[in-house]
Scaffold this active site. Structure first.
Site, PDB file in Angstrom:
ATOM      1  N   VAL A   8       1.112  -1.254   0.018  1.00 42.11           N
ATOM      2  CA  VAL A   8       0.200   0.149   0.177  1.00 42.11           C
ATOM      3  C   VAL A   8       1.089   1.535  -0.078  1.00 42.11           C
ATOM      4  O   VAL A   8       1.321   2.125   1.084  1.00 42.11           O
ATOM      5  CB  VAL A   8      -1.054  -0.125   1.155  1.00 42.11           C
ATOM      6  CG1 VAL A   8      -1.570   1.180   0.764  1.00 42.11           C
ATOM      7  CG2 VAL A   8      -1.632  -1.418   1.143  1.00 42.11           C
TER       8      VAL A   8
ATOM      9  N   ASN B 275       2.136   5.174  -1.306  1.00 42.19           N
ATOM     10  CA  ASN B 275       0.756   6.676  -1.244  1.00 42.19           C
ATOM     11  C   ASN B 275       0.077   7.448  -2.378  1.00 42.19           C
ATOM     12  O   ASN B 275      -0.669   7.908  -2.310  1.00 42.19           O
ATOM     13  CB  ASN B 275       2.001   8.102  -0.672  1.00 42.19           C
ATOM     14  CG  ASN B 275       1.846   7.580   0.888  1.00 42.19           C
ATOM     15  OD1 ASN B 275       1.141   7.921   1.165  1.00 42.19           O
ATOM     16  ND2 ASN B 275       3.270   7.523   1.081  1.00 42.19           N
TER      17      ASN B 275
ATOM     18  N   ARG C 143      -1.132   4.430  -5.269  1.00 36.04           N
ATOM     19  CA  ARG C 143      -1.592   2.846  -5.296  1.00 36.04           C
ATOM     20  C   ARG C 143      -1.342   1.454  -4.817  1.00 36.04           C
ATOM     21  O   ARG C 143      -0.484   2.101  -4.258  1.00 36.04           O
ATOM     22  CB  ARG C 143      -1.112   2.880  -6.537  1.00 36.04           C
ATOM     23  CG  ARG C 143      -1.524   3.559  -7.829  1.00 36.04           C
ATOM     24  CD  ARG C 143      -0.960   3.380  -9.648  1.00 36.04           C
ATOM     25  NE  ARG C 143       0.107   3.393  -9.400  1.00 36.04           N
ATOM     26  CZ  ARG C 143       0.993   2.726 -10.465  1.00 36.04           C
ATOM     27  NH1 ARG C 143       0.214   2.900 -11.569  1.00 36.04           N
ATOM     28  NH2 ARG C 143       2.473   3.293 -10.907  1.00 36.04           N
TER      29      ARG C 143
ATOM     30  N   LYS D 281      -0.206  -2.237  -4.788  1.00 31.26           N
ATOM     31  CA  LYS D 281       0.035  -2.904  -5.387  1.00 31.26           C
ATOM     32  C   LYS D 281       0.218  -4.281  -4.935  1.00 31.26           C
ATOM     33  O   LYS D 281       0.562  -4.574  -4.146  1.00 31.26           O
ATOM     34  CB  LYS D 281       1.652  -3.003  -6.042  1.00 31.26           C
ATOM     35  CG  LYS D 281       2.228  -1.613  -6.792  1.00 31.26           C
ATOM     36  CD  LYS D 281       2.009  -0.035  -6.538  1.00 31.26           C
ATOM     37  CE  LYS D 281       3.241  -0.083  -5.858  1.00 31.26           C
ATOM     38  NZ  LYS D 281       2.834   1.094  -5.443  1.00 31.26           N
TER      39      LYS D 281
ATOM     40  N   ASP E  10       7.768   0.065   4.145  1.00 29.20           N
ATOM     41  CA  ASP E  10       8.072   0.625   2.410  1.00 29.20           C
ATOM     42  C   ASP E  10       9.238  -0.076   2.684  1.00 29.20           C
ATOM     43  O   ASP E  10      10.360  -1.248   1.558  1.00 29.20           O
ATOM     44  CB  ASP E  10       7.240   0.644   1.557  1.00 29.20           C
ATOM     45  CG  ASP E  10       7.422   2.721   1.869  1.00 29.20           C
ATOM     46  OD1 ASP E  10       8.520   2.328   2.621  1.00 29.20           O
ATOM     47  OD2 ASP E  10       7.650   2.613   1.330  1.00 29.20           O
TER      48      ASP E  10
ATOM     49  N   THR F 123       5.425   7.863  -5.214  1.00 32.26           N
ATOM     50  CA  THR F 123       5.022   8.670  -4.933  1.00 32.26           C
ATOM     51  C   THR F 123       6.145  10.209  -4.592  1.00 32.26           C
ATOM     52  O   THR F 123       6.726  10.979  -4.857  1.00 32.26           O
ATOM     53  CB  THR F 123       3.824   8.900  -3.715  1.00 32.26           C
ATOM     54  OG1 THR F 123       3.211   7.949  -3.453  1.00 32.26           O
ATOM     55  CG2 THR F 123       3.926  10.453  -3.273  1.00 32.26           C
TER      56      THR F 123
HETATM   57  N1  LIG Z   1      -2.008   4.527 -13.103  1.00 36.91           N
HETATM   58  C1  LIG Z   1      -0.606   5.608 -12.865  1.00 36.91           C
HETATM   59  N2  LIG Z   1      -1.308   6.328 -12.249  1.00 36.91           N
HETATM   60  C2  LIG Z   1      -0.054   7.279 -10.638  1.00 36.91           C
HETATM   61  N3  LIG Z   1       0.779   6.874 -11.082  1.00 36.91           N
HETATM   62  C3  LIG Z   1       0.913   6.183 -12.148  1.00 36.91           C
HETATM   63  C4  LIG Z   1       0.647   5.929 -13.171  1.00 36.91           C
HETATM   64  N4  LIG Z   1       1.716   5.053 -13.294  1.00 36.91           N
HETATM   65  C5  LIG Z   1       2.822   5.420 -13.727  1.00 36.91           C
HETATM   66  N5  LIG Z   1       2.797   6.422 -12.168  1.00 36.91           N
HETATM   67  C6  LIG Z   1       4.125   6.741 -11.694  1.00 36.91           C
HETATM   68  O1  LIG Z   1       4.003   5.910 -10.674  1.00 36.91           O
HETATM   69  C7  LIG Z   1       4.254   7.643  -9.739  1.00 36.91           C
HETATM   70  C8  LIG Z   1       3.584   6.274  -8.138  1.00 36.91           C
HETATM   71  O2  LIG Z   1       4.546   5.546  -7.893  1.00 36.91           O
HETATM   72  P1  LIG Z   1       3.563   4.583  -7.183  1.00 36.91           P
HETATM   73  O3  LIG Z   1       4.523   3.279  -7.246  1.00 36.91           O
HETATM   74  O4  LIG Z   1       2.171   3.562  -7.725  1.00 36.91           O
HETATM   75  O5  LIG Z   1       3.515   5.300  -5.617  1.00 36.91           O
HETATM   76  P2  LIG Z   1       3.348   4.424  -4.380  1.00 36.91           P
HETATM   77  O6  LIG Z   1       4.345   3.431  -4.188  1.00 36.91           O
HETATM   78  O7  LIG Z   1       3.900   5.909  -3.492  1.00 36.91           O
HETATM   79  O8  LIG Z   1       2.142   4.649  -4.281  1.00 36.91           O
HETATM   80  C9  LIG Z   1       3.829   8.222  -9.991  1.00 36.91           C
HETATM   81  O9  LIG Z   1       5.685   8.970 -10.022  1.00 36.91           O
HETATM   82  C10 LIG Z   1       3.555   8.401 -12.553  1.00 36.91           C
HETATM   83  O10 LIG Z   1       4.836   9.038 -12.456  1.00 36.91           O
HETATM   84  C1  LIG Z   2       8.951   8.612   2.244  1.00 38.69           C
HETATM   85  C2  LIG Z   2       8.114   7.508   2.496  1.00 38.69           C
HETATM   86  C3  LIG Z   2       6.911   8.495   1.865  1.00 38.69           C
HETATM   87  C4  LIG Z   2       8.234   6.581   0.787  1.00 38.69           C
HETATM   88  O1  LIG Z   2       6.073   6.471   0.312  1.00 38.69           O
HETATM   89  P1  LIG Z   2       5.526   6.035  -1.014  1.00 38.69           P
HETATM   90  O2  LIG Z   2       6.939   6.978  -1.973  1.00 38.69           O
HETATM   91  O3  LIG Z   2       6.294   4.545  -1.816  1.00 38.69           O
HETATM   92  O4  LIG Z   2       4.784   5.857  -1.511  1.00 38.69           O
HETATM   93  C5  LIG Z   2       7.373   6.868   2.998  1.00 38.69           C
HETATM   94  O5  LIG Z   2       8.473   5.103   2.863  1.00 38.69           O
HETATM   95  C6  LIG Z   2       6.767   6.853   4.611  1.00 38.69           C
HETATM   96  O6  LIG Z   2       5.701   6.971   5.367  1.00 38.69           O
HETATM   97  N1  LIG Z   2       8.212   6.538   5.550  1.00 38.69           N
HETATM   98  C7  LIG Z   2       8.596   7.270   6.735  1.00 38.69           C
HETATM   99  C8  LIG Z   2      10.039   7.805   6.702  1.00 38.69           C
HETATM  100  C9  LIG Z   2      10.911   7.008   6.314  1.00 38.69           C
HETATM  101  O7  LIG Z   2      11.478   5.994   5.995  1.00 38.69           O
HETATM  102  O8  LIG Z   2      12.467   8.187   7.371  1.00 38.69           O
HETATM  103  K   LIG Z   3       9.030   5.177  -2.326  1.00 38.61           K
END
Ligand SMILES: Nc1ncnc2c1ncn2[C@@H]1O[C@H](COP(=O)(O)OP(=O)(O)O)[C@@H](O)[C@H]1O
Ligand SMILES: CC(C)(COP(=O)(O)O)[C@@H](O)C(=O)NCCC(=O)O
Ligand SMILES: [K+]
Length: 244
Positions: A7, A9, A11, A13, A96, A120
């Site tokens: 999970v 911030n 999406r 997976k 994560d 994110t």
């Molecule tokens: N369908 C989509 N929706 C949102 N972000 C996407 C999508 N496809 C690719 N991305 C890219 O993925 C990044 C977010 O990665 P993701 O691994 O989903 O984030 P998190 O693990 O933080 O939820 C964004 O910076 C964006 O450019």
């Molecule tokens: C830095 C993050 C926001 C990254 O989140 P993601 O981009 O994977 O959605 C996450 O790892 C988090 O909330 N970390 C807490 C602070 C730290 O890792 O020190």
């Molecule tokens: K990240």
């Protein structure tokens, strides 16, 4: 069979594993969690375990309804880990990042490892060859950079990620694409260079939603694997089952 769920911030997976083998990946918005899991379980009747790493807003309760059918495990700082955590504030480390560090430790034994997760946020995590987690860095992710420029200015439009056609941006759009895409690529290359000054040898793993977009723009030799967090979740869970 293990259903691994990441999970983030942006999406969610999910991936189905049979031992070490990844069978299928699902990507969806948090609102669809219940429906998607039901779909996955219907398709995979032998699912026995559900493992979750969450840094997102979703409530733990959202997963508890499957507890009567599956063994449910949420990764946290209390879990047994294959590395020593040298972070000064280990309990604030993103789960994560903890799982990525564990996956890199287990999948690339006895190496210095730099894991870059372009989600994110872009996170950098370093685990040395003695399996000591040193920490890393957090910066805004690709899409977050586009949104920030728009949200915190009066004149900048919200654009979608695009390959810059001009290095010297010749319009507002091209200036934004050049600034964000080239800026992030330079950032990553700069971090890699700086690590290279302290560590003569290390492997680089690139993961997250922007893996493919960024991998083709980086000159370094990297393992680009957008499923690395899901694979790490499965590896850490297998490690947990063997070490608990
Ligand atoms: N369908 C989509 N929706 C949102 N972000 C996407 C999508 N496809 C690719 N991305 C890219 O993925 C990044 C977010 O990665 P993701 O691994 O989903 O984030 P998190 O693990 O933080 O939820 C964004 O910076 C964006 O450019
Ligand atoms: C830095 C993050 C926001 C990254 O989140 P993601 O981009 O994977 O959605 C996450 O790892 C988090 O909330 N970390 C807490 C602070 C730290 O890792 O020190
Ligand atoms: K990240």
């Amino acid at each position: 069979m293990v259903l691994a769920i990441d999970v983030g911030n942006t999406r969610i997976k999910a991936a189905v594993f049979e031992e070490d083998t990844l069978l299928e990946v699902f990507v969806f918005q948090p609102e669809l969690l219940q429906k998607e899991i039901e779909k996955i379980l219907k398709k995979n009747k032998n699912m026995a375990h559900l493992v979750v790493a969450s840094v997102g807003k979703i409530d733990k309760k959202a997963f508890l309804e499957w507890e009567n059918r599956l063994i449910v495990h949420f990764f946290s700082h209390q879990d047994v880990l294959p590395f020593q955590n040298l972070y000064a504030t280990p309990t604030t480390l993103g789960v994560d990042r903890m799982v990525l560090a564990a996956g890199a430790t287990l999948l690339y034994p006895k190496k210095n490892r730099l894991i870059i997760d372009a989600g994110t946020c872009v996170t950098y995590d370093f685990v040395d060859a003695d399996d000591q987690y040193r920490g890393g860095a957090i910066s805004p992710g690709l899409r977050l950079r586009y949104e920030s420029l728009h949200n915190f200015t009066a004149k900048l439009p919200l654009l979608v990620v695009e390959k810059p056609s001009h290095f010297i941006g010749n319009s507002t759009h091209q200036s934004i694409h050049s600034g964000i895409v080239n800026g992030l690529v330079y950032e990553i290359a700069g971090f890699i260079d700086e690590y290279a000054q302290s560590f003569s040898n290390f492997i680089i793993i690139l993961t997250g939603g922007d893996t493919d977009f960024l991998a083709k723009r980086l000159k370094n030799t990297i393992f680009a694997n957008s499923n690395f967090l899901l694979e790490s979740l499965n590896q850490l869970y297998l490690y947990k089952l063997n070490n608990d």
